[in-house]
Structures are given as C-alpha cells and as structure tokens.
Write a protein that holds these residues in place. Structure first.
Motif, short mmCIF file in Angstrom:
data_model
loop_
_atom_site.label_atom_id
_atom_site.label_comp_id
_atom_site.label_asym_id
_atom_site.label_seq_id
_atom_site.Cartn_x
_atom_site.Cartn_y
_atom_site.Cartn_z
N ILE A 1 -64.78 -87.39 56.57
CA ILE A 1 -63.73 -87.34 55.54
C ILE A 1 -62.96 -86.02 55.61
O ILE A 1 -61.73 -85.98 55.43
CB ILE A 1 -64.35 -87.54 54.14
N LYS A 2 -63.66 -84.93 55.91
CA LYS A 2 -63.05 -83.60 55.92
C LYS A 2 -62.04 -83.41 57.05
O LYS A 2 -61.33 -82.40 57.08
CB LYS A 2 -64.14 -82.53 55.98
N GLN A 3 -61.93 -84.36 57.97
CA GLN A 3 -60.91 -84.29 59.01
C GLN A 3 -59.51 -84.45 58.43
O GLN A 3 -58.54 -84.02 59.04
CB GLN A 3 -61.17 -85.35 60.07
N GLY A 4 -59.41 -85.07 57.26
CA GLY A 4 -58.14 -85.21 56.56
C GLY A 4 -57.42 -86.50 56.91
O GLY A 4 -57.29 -86.84 58.10
N TYR A 5 -56.94 -87.23 55.89
CA TYR A 5 -56.29 -88.52 56.11
C TYR A 5 -55.15 -88.71 55.11
O TYR A 5 -55.13 -88.09 54.04
CB TYR A 5 -57.30 -89.66 55.97
N GLY A 6 -54.22 -89.59 55.48
CA GLY A 6 -53.14 -89.92 54.57
C GLY A 6 -53.68 -90.67 53.35
O GLY A 6 -53.48 -90.26 52.21
N THR A 7 -54.38 -91.76 53.62
CA THR A 7 -55.01 -92.55 52.55
C THR A 7 -56.47 -92.80 52.90
O THR A 7 -56.79 -93.13 54.05
CB THR A 7 -54.29 -93.90 52.37
N ILE A 8 -57.32 -92.64 51.92
CA ILE A 8 -58.73 -93.01 52.07
C ILE A 8 -59.01 -94.13 51.08
O ILE A 8 -58.73 -94.00 49.88
CB ILE A 8 -59.68 -91.83 51.82
N VAL A 9 -59.53 -95.24 51.59
CA VAL A 9 -59.90 -96.37 50.75
C VAL A 9 -61.42 -96.48 50.74
O VAL A 9 -62.04 -96.60 51.81
CB VAL A 9 -59.29 -97.69 51.24
N ILE A 10 -62.01 -96.44 49.56
CA ILE A 10 -63.46 -96.63 49.41
C ILE A 10 -63.67 -98.05 48.92
O ILE A 10 -63.25 -98.42 47.81
CB ILE A 10 -64.06 -95.61 48.42
#
Length: 405
Positions: free
Chosen positions: A205-214
């Motif tokens: 997760i810490k790599q960084g993303y535009g959108t994260i969906v859980i």
C-alpha cells in the motif's frame, strides 16, 4: 407448614457477607457454594433486613429425603437454550424465587436467565420427615448475554469518533490497487496468524496509488451472534470469543484503512455479507463508515454489488448464492457500467481456495483465505488450500500485477 432453622454459624456468615456489600442474590449463591444448601434470595434479604427467616424448611437444612429418587434430564435446544427437568423438595415461597430454582437445577443465577418455568406440586410421605412437599420442576434457561453484549458494545463504540488521517493528493499516482478481504473468520483467525501478511500488505500500500479499493467480501467474522457461535442461518459452530474477534477485526481493518488513506488519492470500501456474518458484518461496516469519514464507504445489505475502477468493472459477491450465471446477472443489473467497461471481473470467496477462470471475457477470481483450518475443516480433510491474502494492481483498463501474500 415447615420451618427452616439456620445455624448461628450460617446466620453470622450471611451478616458478614452482607457487610461486604454483596447483594442478597450473591449472598445466597455464596452460601450455596459454602454449605451446599439452597438459601432463598428473598429469605436472605428478609433476614438481612429484619433478622427473621420466616421460611418453611424443617430441621437441619442438610437433611436428605431418602424416599425421593431425584434425577435430572438436560436437553440442549437448537436455539441455544437448555431445558432441565427434575424432582425436588422446596417450599411454595422457594418455587417463586427464580434464583433458588436456578440453583436447584444446578445453574448459577449470575450466568443464566429463566425463559420459562413450570413447577407441579404434590405431597409424599418420607421415612425420615413424614409428609413433605415435592415439585416436578421443568425450566428452560438461556445464558445471560449482558456480559458478552456489554463487552461487544464497548469494543464497537470505543473511540467511535472519526479518525483524522493525514491525507494528500499526488498526481504521480497512476495505478489503482484492489485489496480483496474474504473469509478471515475472525474468532478462528487471530492477529498473530496474519501479522506477517498484514505487514507485507501495508508495504505494498505504501507504494502509493491513485485509488485503493478495499473489498469486504463476507465471512469476515466467524459468527453472526455474540453470545453463541452460529451462522446467520442458525448453524451451530465451534465456540469462539466474539468480542475478542470483533476487537481484532477492528485492529486489522484500521491498520489497512489508515495506511490506505495515507498513500492514496481516493479510498473506497465496498462490502457484501457472507453466509456466516451477513447481519453482524452490516453493523461492522457502519462502524467503518463512522470511523473513517475520509473514505468512501458503501454501506449496504445486498448479496452483491459492483463498481467501476477506471474502465474496469468489478462485481463482488460472497459466492454462496447467485452461482448459476453471475455474469448475466451483472450485465442485467449494471447495464450502464457494463457498456462503459473494457474489462469485467467478478470477485468472490466462500470456498476457501484460489481459482481464476475466464468465461467469455468475464474473469472470475475466487480468493483463498489466510485463516487456519478449523476443527470441521480438519475433520473433513479440507486442509490443502493455500492460506493467502491478495493485492491487485490495475491501470485504467486491466489488471497489471497480482500480489500473492
């Protein structure tokens, strides 16, 4: 009628316990534990208040009636209650005392509540005591839920105030991340079982993303009840500590959501219930919505839901229903999204093993579970599947990287 003579030792002990601040019910229970004799709560209360017993027992309270053959039949009912039937000697006053009746059947009044009770009276001659009063007593009891419910409520309402996370936008974050969470069965699973997997997931997760969906795809909690361990349909399961399970589920979820909010422009949480936890998971998602105001949380009580991630259409369902033709159902229910999408996927769990299949352009992803094998799975030999968690990286139109954790 007959009269109970308490010994001076017993009277002094009752006074001593009362001075310690114990209620009359607790004094009666303590006296039963110490002397093996049922003391009516009402009579104890009267003695504490007035110094008079006014009870109807005769002679030594430890006297046993040899003429009475006493046996107890115990029936455990499907709804979690217990029915006890026995013959006992007691007075009319004691028959009206719920605590006395519970103790006479072998139940601690602090732990059990009477659902129903029936005491049928008759008299019988005793070799030692002459004519005695007997009761055929039948009660149905349920464990008191106050303590476990109180613990669960304390867990669910602890720090319910919204959690503010340092959240910033970063235009360099191009890819999106989907985190499917299914069949954790908290209660069987403990934090110690998934600590290493959670750490690896947080690093991704810490790599960084535009959108994260859980994606919460059901059976997050092993039981749909607190005081007993049952599925939403009433199937009885091996016992687990549900307040502890909820607490650990909250810790696990908070670690993921907080890290996601710190490392994504947008965080979405999608959910459906499972065949174990359909009702209680709905309440859990409400807690998530109240706790993490910065996330977009979809609170629903549906068996399936769908969302668009760029041009990728993803539907989630637990996997226990809608098994015949889920792709066609998705096309009918989400026609507009279906028309926009260049890639369509259906995510599910339920069967606890990993499987990916392409059916006419619709990709079905069935995810495994990180939970340890429970007793039922071990008994039936269902122990060969990989214990996995997942993280899926997408660009605008398709899957690019699949992390097996």
């Amino acid at each position: 009628m007959i009269r109970l003579n308490w010994t001076d030792e017993q009277k002094n002990r009752i006074i001593e316990l009362s001075k310690q601040g114990l209620s009359s019910a607790k004094v009666a229970q303590q006296m039963f534990d110490e002397y093996g004799t049922n003391f009516s709560r009402r009579t104890v209360a009267r003695f504490i208040a007035t110094g008079q017993t006014s009870s109807r027992y005769k002679g030594n309270p430890n006297t046993k009636t040899k003429d009475v053959k006493r046996g107890t039949e115990i029936v455990i009912n499907k709804d979690g209650s217990t029915t006890s039937s026995t013959t006992m000697q007691m007075t009319e006053e004691q028959a009206k005392d719920p605590d006395f009746v519970l103790r006479a059947h072998g139940f601690n009044p602090d732990d059990w509540d009477i659902v129903s009770a029936r005491n049928n009276f008759w008299q019988q001659n005793s070799v030692e005591n002459g004519l005695i009063d007997l009761y055929q007593s039948k009660i149905t009891v349920k464990p008191k839920i106050d303590n476990d419910i109180k613990r669960a409520v304390e867990v669910l309402t602890r720090d319910i105030k919204p959690l503010k996370v340092k959240h910033s936008l970063d235009s360099s974050r191009k890819r999106n991340l989907v985190i499917p969470i299914t069949d954790n069965h908290w209660g069987i699973t403990h934090l110690s079982d998934v600590q290493d997997k959670l750490s690896e997931l947080l690093d991704i997760i810490k790599q960084g993303y535009g959108t994260i969906v859980i994606e919460m795809i059901g059976d997050m909690l092993h039981s749909d009840k607190i005081n007993s361990t049952e599925t939403v349909s009433g199937t009885v399961l091996e016992d687990v500590d549900m307040p502890k399970a909820i607490d650990e589920a909250m810790q696990f979820t908070e670690a993921i959501v907080v890290t996601a909010l710190e490392n994504a422009n947008t965080v979405m949480i999608k959910s459906v219930g499972g065949n174990h936890d359909f009702d209680i998971s709905y309440m859990f998602i409400i807690w998530i919505k109240e706790r993490f105001k910065q996330a977009q949380v979809d609170v629903n009580n549906r068996y399936r839901t769908a969302y668009l991630l760029g041009h990728v259409l993803i539907s989630i369902q637990h996997g226990n229903v809608n098994k015949k033709n889920p792709a066609q159902i998705l096309a009918n229910e989400c026609r507009h999204l279906w028309g926009i999408a260049t890639t369509t996927e259906i995510h599910s769990g339920h069967l606890h093993f990993d499987k990916t299949e392409d059916q006419n352009g619709v990709v079905f992803r069935q995810f495994s579970t990180p939970k340890p094998s429970d007793d039922w799975e071990t008994m039936n030999g269902f122990v060969g599947s990989n214990k996995l968690m997942y993280a899926l990286e997408y660009n605008d139109d398709r899957l690019k990287v699949e992390h097996f954790i």
